[in-house]
Design a protein around this motif. Sequence first.
Motif, mmCIF file in Angstrom:
data_model
loop_
_atom_site.group_PDB
_atom_site.id
_atom_site.type_symbol
_atom_site.label_atom_id
_atom_site.label_comp_id
_atom_site.label_asym_id
_atom_site.label_seq_id
_atom_site.Cartn_x
_atom_site.Cartn_y
_atom_site.Cartn_z
ATOM 1 N N ALA A 217 0.827 -1.210 0.000
ATOM 2 C CA ALA A 217 0.000 0.000 0.000
ATOM 3 C C ALA A 217 0.863 1.262 0.000
ATOM 4 O O ALA A 217 0.563 2.232 -0.709
ATOM 5 C CB ALA A 217 -0.928 -0.008 1.212
ATOM 6 N N GLU A 218 1.950 1.240 0.783
ATOM 7 C CA GLU A 218 2.842 2.397 0.836
ATOM 8 C C GLU A 218 3.534 2.625 -0.500
ATOM 9 O O GLU A 218 3.595 3.753 -1.001
ATOM 10 C CB GLU A 218 3.884 2.205 1.946
ATOM 11 N N LYS A 219 4.039 1.532 -1.093
ATOM 12 C CA LYS A 219 4.717 1.654 -2.383
ATOM 13 C C LYS A 219 3.740 2.061 -3.488
ATOM 14 O O LYS A 219 4.085 2.843 -4.380
ATOM 15 C CB LYS A 219 5.405 0.333 -2.746
ATOM 16 N N TYR A 220 2.534 1.519 -3.421
ATOM 17 C CA TYR A 220 1.502 1.858 -4.402
ATOM 18 C C TYR A 220 1.183 3.354 -4.337
ATOM 19 O O TYR A 220 1.078 4.034 -5.373
ATOM 20 C CB TYR A 220 0.238 1.044 -4.130
ATOM 21 N N LEU A 221 1.035 3.867 -3.115
ATOM 22 C CA LEU A 221 0.707 5.282 -2.932
ATOM 23 C C LEU A 221 1.851 6.175 -3.427
ATOM 24 O O LEU A 221 1.607 7.171 -4.123
ATOM 25 C CB LEU A 221 0.435 5.562 -1.451
ATOM 26 N N ILE A 222 3.084 5.803 -3.088
ATOM 27 C CA ILE A 222 4.245 6.581 -3.533
ATOM 28 C C ILE A 222 4.338 6.579 -5.055
ATOM 29 O O ILE A 222 4.514 7.628 -5.688
ATOM 30 C CB ILE A 222 5.554 6.014 -2.925
ATOM 31 N N GLY A 223 4.197 5.399 -5.654
ATOM 32 C CA GLY A 223 4.294 5.278 -7.107
ATOM 33 C C GLY A 223 3.195 6.030 -7.832
ATOM 34 O O GLY A 223 3.451 6.744 -8.807
ATOM 35 N N THR A 224 1.961 5.904 -7.354
ATOM 36 C CA THR A 224 0.825 6.554 -8.003
ATOM 37 C C THR A 224 0.922 8.073 -7.905
ATOM 38 O O THR A 224 0.713 8.785 -8.900
ATOM 39 C CB THR A 224 -0.495 6.079 -7.373
ATOM 40 N N LEU A 225 1.223 8.574 -6.716
ATOM 41 C CA LEU A 225 1.317 10.023 -6.528
ATOM 42 C C LEU A 225 2.486 10.616 -7.321
ATOM 43 O O LEU A 225 2.360 11.699 -7.912
ATOM 44 C CB LEU A 225 1.459 10.362 -5.047
ATOM 45 N N THR A 226 3.621 9.909 -7.329
ATOM 46 C CA THR A 226 4.779 10.381 -8.101
ATOM 47 C C THR A 226 4.462 10.409 -9.585
ATOM 48 O O THR A 226 4.770 11.374 -10.286
ATOM 49 C CB THR A 226 6.004 9.478 -7.850
ATOM 50 N N SER A 227 3.830 9.338 -10.055
ATOM 51 C CA SER A 227 3.443 9.243 -11.465
ATOM 52 C C SER A 227 2.491 10.373 -11.845
ATOM 53 O O SER A 227 2.652 11.029 -12.883
ATOM 54 C CB SER A 227 2.780 7.885 -11.725
ATOM 55 N N PHE A 228 1.513 10.608 -10.994
ATOM 56 C CA PHE A 228 0.528 11.674 -11.240
ATOM 57 C C PHE A 228 1.196 13.043 -11.235
ATOM 58 O O PHE A 228 0.918 13.885 -12.112
ATOM 59 C CB PHE A 228 -0.564 11.609 -10.173
ATOM 60 N N LEU A 229 2.092 13.282 -10.284
ATOM 61 C CA LEU A 229 2.758 14.579 -10.173
ATOM 62 C C LEU A 229 3.658 14.851 -11.376
ATOM 63 O O LEU A 229 3.734 15.992 -11.859
ATOM 64 C CB LEU A 229 3.581 14.646 -8.880
ATOM 65 N N ILE A 230 4.338 13.819 -11.869
ATOM 66 C CA ILE A 230 5.202 13.991 -13.042
ATOM 67 C C ILE A 230 4.372 14.437 -14.242
ATOM 68 O O ILE A 230 4.742 15.371 -14.957
ATOM 69 C CB ILE A 230 5.960 12.685 -13.358
ATOM 70 N N ALA A 231 3.239 13.760 -14.455
ATOM 71 C CA ALA A 231 2.360 14.117 -15.572
ATOM 72 C C ALA A 231 1.804 15.530 -15.390
ATOM 73 O O ALA A 231 1.795 16.338 -16.328
ATOM 74 C CB ALA A 231 1.220 13.108 -15.697
ATOM 75 N N LEU A 232 1.356 15.838 -14.179
ATOM 76 C CA LEU A 232 0.760 17.147 -13.893
ATOM 77 C C LEU A 232 1.764 18.277 -14.078
ATOM 78 O O LEU A 232 1.490 19.260 -14.788
ATOM 79 C CB LEU A 232 0.223 17.161 -12.458
ATOM 80 N N ILE A 233 2.938 18.143 -13.468
ATOM 81 C CA ILE A 233 3.956 19.198 -13.540
ATOM 82 C C ILE A 233 4.455 19.377 -14.969
ATOM 83 O O ILE A 233 4.647 20.510 -15.436
ATOM 84 C CB ILE A 233 5.127 18.873 -12.583
ATOM 85 N N SER A 234 4.652 18.259 -15.682
ATOM 86 C CA SER A 234 5.132 18.336 -17.071
ATOM 87 C C SER A 234 4.165 19.116 -17.941
ATOM 88 O O SER A 234 4.565 20.010 -18.702
ATOM 89 C CB SER A 234 5.329 16.926 -17.648
ATOM 90 N N VAL A 235 2.884 18.789 -17.830
ATOM 91 C CA VAL A 235 1.877 19.464 -18.650
ATOM 92 C C VAL A 235 1.772 20.943 -18.284
ATOM 93 O O VAL A 235 1.756 21.817 -19.172
ATOM 94 C CB VAL A 235 0.506 18.779 -18.507
ATOM 95 N N LEU A 236 1.700 21.250 -16.985
ATOM 96 C CA LEU A 236 1.537 22.651 -16.568
ATOM 97 C C LEU A 236 2.723 23.522 -16.987
ATOM 98 O O LEU A 236 2.544 24.644 -17.471
ATOM 99 C CB LEU A 236 1.338 22.705 -15.052
ATOM 100 N N ILE A 237 3.939 23.001 -16.802
ATOM 101 C CA ILE A 237 5.137 23.780 -17.154
ATOM 102 C C ILE A 237 5.200 23.987 -18.673
ATOM 103 O O ILE A 237 5.421 25.105 -19.148
ATOM 104 C CB ILE A 237 6.411 23.079 -16.646
ATOM 105 N N LEU A 238 5.009 22.913 -19.436
ATOM 106 C CA LEU A 238 5.146 23.019 -20.890
ATOM 107 C C LEU A 238 4.023 23.861 -21.505
ATOM 108 O O LEU A 238 4.249 24.607 -22.448
ATOM 109 C CB LEU A 238 5.179 21.623 -21.514
ATOM 110 N N LYS A 239 2.807 23.756 -20.946
ATOM 111 C CA LYS A 239 1.715 24.609 -21.441
ATOM 112 C C LYS A 239 2.019 26.078 -21.167
ATOM 113 O O LYS A 239 1.708 26.955 -21.987
ATOM 114 C CB LYS A 239 0.390 24.213 -20.778
ATOM 115 N N GLY A 240 2.644 26.344 -20.023
ATOM 116 C CA GLY A 240 2.999 27.718 -19.697
ATOM 117 C C GLY A 240 4.112 28.267 -20.581
ATOM 118 O O GLY A 240 4.085 29.424 -20.987
ATOM 119 N N LEU A 241 5.106 27.402 -20.912
ATOM 120 C CA LEU A 241 6.247 27.848 -21.705
ATOM 121 C C LEU A 241 5.910 27.959 -23.182
ATOM 122 O O LEU A 241 6.417 28.853 -23.873
ATOM 123 C CB LEU A 241 7.425 26.873 -21.514
#
Length: 242
Positions: A217-241
Amino acid sequence: MIVAILISAHLLADFLFQTSAYSEKKRKMLKSLLLHCFIYFIVFEIIFFILFQCEKAFILGLIISVLHFLINYTVNKLEKYFPKRRLQLLFFSLNQLIHIVMIVGMYYILNLENLTNNLYTKLQTYEDFKIIVLYISVFSIILDPASVFIRKLFTSISPKTYPKTNLEELKAGNIIGKLERIIIAILLLNNQFGVMGFVLTAKSIARFKQMENKDFAEKYLIGTLTSFLIALISVLILKGLL
């Protein structure tokens, strides 16, 4: 725009055009690293001939490939001197950060904006060119680079290696993670924020029984949140630039 294209080219050449096994091999053998750098050179030559004046393209490709070799060679040596598992994420992040700084530095120092050719100027006039670059840039980050980052993250925080019996499960998890990031990125790019919750819910339901295991459960949560954050940050930064 040019910086985004060059960073995407770097990520594609550094991750997409090599297997995980070869990636490990180039860390140990100079011959494998040289072959990888040659492939890297070819990829950048193609991009440079599309973007820049022909007489400048070869020199630019040579410069960036030599710098790529020096960066990888130095990081490989550091990994040998400091083989601790918890440092793998640091070395990986440092490697990619130096490459990004190198590309941005080349852009400003060599004034690449003024070296562009007529083909690039024509491409910029197409209405969808910017959107295509945005999608390529996002996907070049959220696929293999993100998978490697998450794998290095787990390696850094886990005191033990995975047994061979779990390799198939790890491969399946890697594919699921990529699909998850692709779906989330597409939804973000199209401003469909509300639907993302269904994606995460569906993934959680599929793993519901395994959630009883605290370690999973701990690894699943870390992996899912990290995966989601990478996608979110990538899109927001690149859309802004872009």
